[in-house]
Design a protein around this motif. Structure first.
Motif, PDB file in Angstrom:
ATOM      1  N   UNK A   3       1.025  -1.092  -0.111  1.00 29.55           N
ATOM      2  CA  UNK A   3       0.009   0.109  -0.167  1.00 29.55           C
ATOM      3  C   UNK A   3       0.982   1.347  -0.074  1.00 29.55           C
ATOM      4  N   UNK A   4       1.241   1.712  -1.238  1.00 21.67           N
ATOM      5  CA  UNK A   4       2.306   2.820  -1.276  1.00 21.67           C
ATOM      6  C   UNK A   4       1.632   4.087  -0.686  1.00 21.67           C
ATOM      7  N   UNK A   5       0.252   4.375  -0.833  1.00 24.11           N
ATOM      8  CA  UNK A   5      -0.203   5.514  -0.367  1.00 24.11           C
ATOM      9  C   UNK A   5      -0.178   5.503   1.251  1.00 24.11           C
ATOM     10  N   UNK A   6      -0.415   4.483   1.874  1.00 24.54           N
ATOM     11  CA  UNK A   6      -0.484   4.216   3.037  1.00 24.54           C
ATOM     12  C   UNK A   6       0.951   4.376   3.760  1.00 24.54           C
ATOM     13  N   UNK A   7       2.021   3.784   3.002  1.00 23.93           N
ATOM     14  CA  UNK A   7       3.295   4.291   3.312  1.00 23.93           C
ATOM     15  C   UNK A   7       3.652   5.912   3.626  1.00 23.93           C
ATOM     16  N   UNK A   8       3.282   6.643   2.483  1.00 22.95           N
ATOM     17  CA  UNK A   8       3.418   8.008   2.465  1.00 22.95           C
ATOM     18  C   UNK A   8       2.331   8.706   3.455  1.00 22.95           C
ATOM     19  N   UNK A   9       1.173   8.111   3.924  1.00 22.04           N
ATOM     20  CA  UNK A   9       0.342   8.600   4.797  1.00 22.04           C
ATOM     21  C   UNK A   9       1.246   8.554   6.236  1.00 22.04           C
ATOM     22  N   UNK A  10       1.755   7.431   6.510  1.00 16.69           N
ATOM     23  CA  UNK A  10       2.697   7.280   7.766  1.00 16.69           C
ATOM     24  C   UNK A  10       3.701   8.202   7.805  1.00 16.69           C
ATOM     25  N   UNK A  11       4.655   8.257   6.836  1.00 17.10           N
ATOM     26  CA  UNK A  11       5.835   9.124   6.804  1.00 17.10           C
ATOM     27  C   UNK A  11       5.374  10.519   7.034  1.00 17.10           C
ATOM     28  N   UNK A  12       4.058  10.850   6.307  1.00 19.90           N
ATOM     29  CA  UNK A  12       3.756  12.416   6.522  1.00 19.90           C
ATOM     30  C   UNK A  12       3.216  12.661   8.024  1.00 19.90           C
ATOM     31  N   UNK A  13       2.597  11.529   8.594  1.00 16.19           N
ATOM     32  CA  UNK A  13       2.234  11.954  10.209  1.00 16.19           C
ATOM     33  C   UNK A  13       3.576  11.793  10.955  1.00 16.19           C
ATOM     34  N   UNK A  14       4.451  10.811  10.542  1.00 16.63           N
ATOM     35  CA  UNK A  14       5.683  10.852  11.494  1.00 16.63           C
ATOM     36  C   UNK A  14       6.571  12.247  11.223  1.00 16.63           C
ATOM     37  N   UNK A  15       6.524  12.708  10.070  1.00 17.99           N
ATOM     38  CA  UNK A  15       7.350  14.035   9.945  1.00 17.99           C
ATOM     39  C   UNK A  15       6.685  15.018  10.640  1.00 17.99           C
ATOM     40  N   UNK A  16       5.137  14.763  11.111  1.00 18.88           N
ATOM     41  CA  UNK A  16       4.599  15.956  11.494  1.00 18.88           C
ATOM     42  C   UNK A  16       3.873  16.924  10.644  1.00 18.88           C
ATOM     43  N   UNK A  17       3.792  16.639   9.327  1.00 16.60           N
ATOM     44  CA  UNK A  17       3.208  17.435   8.275  1.00 16.60           C
ATOM     45  C   UNK A  17       1.870  17.903   8.582  1.00 16.60           C
ATOM     46  N   UNK A  18       0.967  16.980   9.416  1.00 21.49           N
ATOM     47  CA  UNK A  18      -0.284  17.172   9.729  1.00 21.49           C
ATOM     48  C   UNK A  18      -0.496  18.401  10.784  1.00 21.49           C
ATOM     49  N   UNK A  19       0.653  18.406  11.613  1.00 18.15           N
ATOM     50  CA  UNK A  19       0.491  19.366  12.678  1.00 18.15           C
ATOM     51  C   UNK A  19       0.205  20.939  12.173  1.00 18.15           C
ATOM     52  N   UNK A  21       1.412  23.566  13.748  1.00 18.34           N
ATOM     53  CA  UNK A  21       2.743  23.988  13.830  1.00 18.34           C
ATOM     54  C   UNK A  21       3.862  23.076  13.518  1.00 18.34           C
ATOM     55  N   UNK A  22       4.662  23.371  12.888  1.00 21.15           N
ATOM     56  CA  UNK A  22       5.813  22.417  12.976  1.00 21.15           C
ATOM     57  C   UNK A  22       7.096  22.655  13.786  1.00 21.15           C
ATOM     58  N   UNK A  23       7.176  23.623  14.264  1.00 24.04           N
ATOM     59  CA  UNK A  23       8.143  24.137  15.149  1.00 24.04           C
ATOM     60  C   UNK A  23       7.944  25.391  16.131  1.00 24.04           C
ATOM     61  N   UNK A  24       8.693  25.568  17.027  1.00 26.19           N
ATOM     62  CA  UNK A  24       8.706  26.576  18.012  1.00 26.19           C
ATOM     63  C   UNK A  24      10.226  27.045  17.836  1.00 26.19           C
ATOM     64  N   UNK A  25      10.439  28.285  17.617  1.00 28.15           N
ATOM     65  CA  UNK A  25      11.814  28.867  17.423  1.00 28.15           C
ATOM     66  C   UNK A  25      11.822  30.215  17.711  1.00 28.15           C
ATOM     67  N   UNK A  26      12.588  30.743  18.558  1.00 39.73           N
ATOM     68  CA  UNK A  26      12.718  32.162  18.912  1.00 39.73           C
ATOM     69  C   UNK A  26      11.486  32.685  19.862  1.00 39.73           C
ATOM     70  N   UNK A  27      10.591  31.887  20.168  1.00 37.48           N
ATOM     71  CA  UNK A  27       9.341  32.321  20.918  1.00 37.48           C
ATOM     72  C   UNK A  27       8.411  32.195  19.985  1.00 37.48           C
ATOM     73  N   UNK A  28       8.490  31.988  18.551  1.00 41.70           N
ATOM     74  CA  UNK A  28       7.663  31.896  17.577  1.00 41.70           C
ATOM     75  C   UNK A  28       6.953  30.434  17.267  1.00 41.70           C
ATOM     76  N   UNK A 107      15.655  20.346  12.286  1.00 43.69           N
ATOM     77  CA  UNK A 107      15.327  19.575  11.354  1.00 43.69           C
ATOM     78  C   UNK A 107      16.676  18.404  11.186  1.00 43.69           C
ATOM     79  N   UNK A 108      17.805  19.200  11.194  1.00 41.89           N
ATOM     80  CA  UNK A 108      18.965  18.371  10.934  1.00 41.89           C
ATOM     81  C   UNK A 108      19.058  17.365  12.160  1.00 41.89           C
ATOM     82  N   UNK A 109      19.252  17.964  13.458  1.00 42.93           N
ATOM     83  CA  UNK A 109      19.174  16.895  14.555  1.00 42.93           C
ATOM     84  C   UNK A 109      18.071  15.837  14.226  1.00 42.93           C
ATOM     85  N   UNK A 110      16.846  16.096  14.081  1.00 37.53           N
ATOM     86  CA  UNK A 110      15.937  15.162  13.840  1.00 37.53           C
ATOM     87  C   UNK A 110      16.171  13.955  12.949  1.00 37.53           C
ATOM     88  N   UNK A 111      16.672  14.660  11.721  1.00 38.14           N
ATOM     89  CA  UNK A 111      17.250  13.526  10.532  1.00 38.14           C
ATOM     90  C   UNK A 111      18.331  12.999  10.889  1.00 38.14           C
TER      91      UNK A 111
END
Length: 149
Positions: A3-19, A21-28, A107-111
């Motif tokens: 299930x190729x779409x399923x693999x991409x769905x899982x990767x999208x969720x794990x990357x946090x693309x559905x959140x 906000x992706x990140x907090x930086x400098x109080x933002x 992002x580099x630390x995460x990767x």
């Protein structure tokens, strides 16, 4: 067949693309779209609104709203181009550069952490495969649209 779409769905969720906000930086709290905009402005030399919008594959209207939000946050500056006053050039403020660098570091630390669970051959295979997939996606006539829309 897998299930190729399923693999991409899982990767999208794990990357946090559905959140929201992706990140907090400098109080933002930075959204994923804003993170991509900061990255592109930082990567390019004095890009116009149009250039960054095209690089991200977004329409200028939606993009302009995001730029206004980043200007309001004092992360981005917009000034008329010295050669063509009709063109607006984007740049990062000092705070914007700090936020972009912080996100890049996160992002580099995460990767690095993700790739630490693979040996060198596996890591190279994944990176080579991502490059291959990106190249094939660039050639697709369906780029940036859903199959129905």
């Amino acid at each position: 067949m897998e299930n190729v779409r399923g693999l991409f769905q899982i990767m999208t969720r794990r990357f946090g693309f559905l959140n929201k906000n992706c990140c907090t930086a400098g109080g933002f709290e930075i959204s994923l779209v804003q993170s991509h905009i900061l990255y592109e402005i930082d990567r390019q030399t004095k890009p116009s609104i149009q250039q960054v919008s095209e690089a991200l594959g977004t329409d200028v209207t939606t993009f302009s709203r995001q730029i206004q939000a980043l200007i309001k946050m004092k992360l981005v500056k917009k000034v008329p181009d010295s050669e063509d006053r009709r063109v607006q050039v984007l740049s990062l403020t000092t705070e914007g550069k700090y936020v972009a660098a912080t996100i890049d570091h996160q992002m580099n630390e995460y990767l690095d952490e993700v790739f630490s669970h693979m040996n060198d051959f596996e890591k190279e295979t994944v990176l080579r495969s991502i490059k291959l997939l990106n190249g094939a996606m660039a050639k697709s006539s369906m780029c940036c649209i859903t199959p129905i829309g």
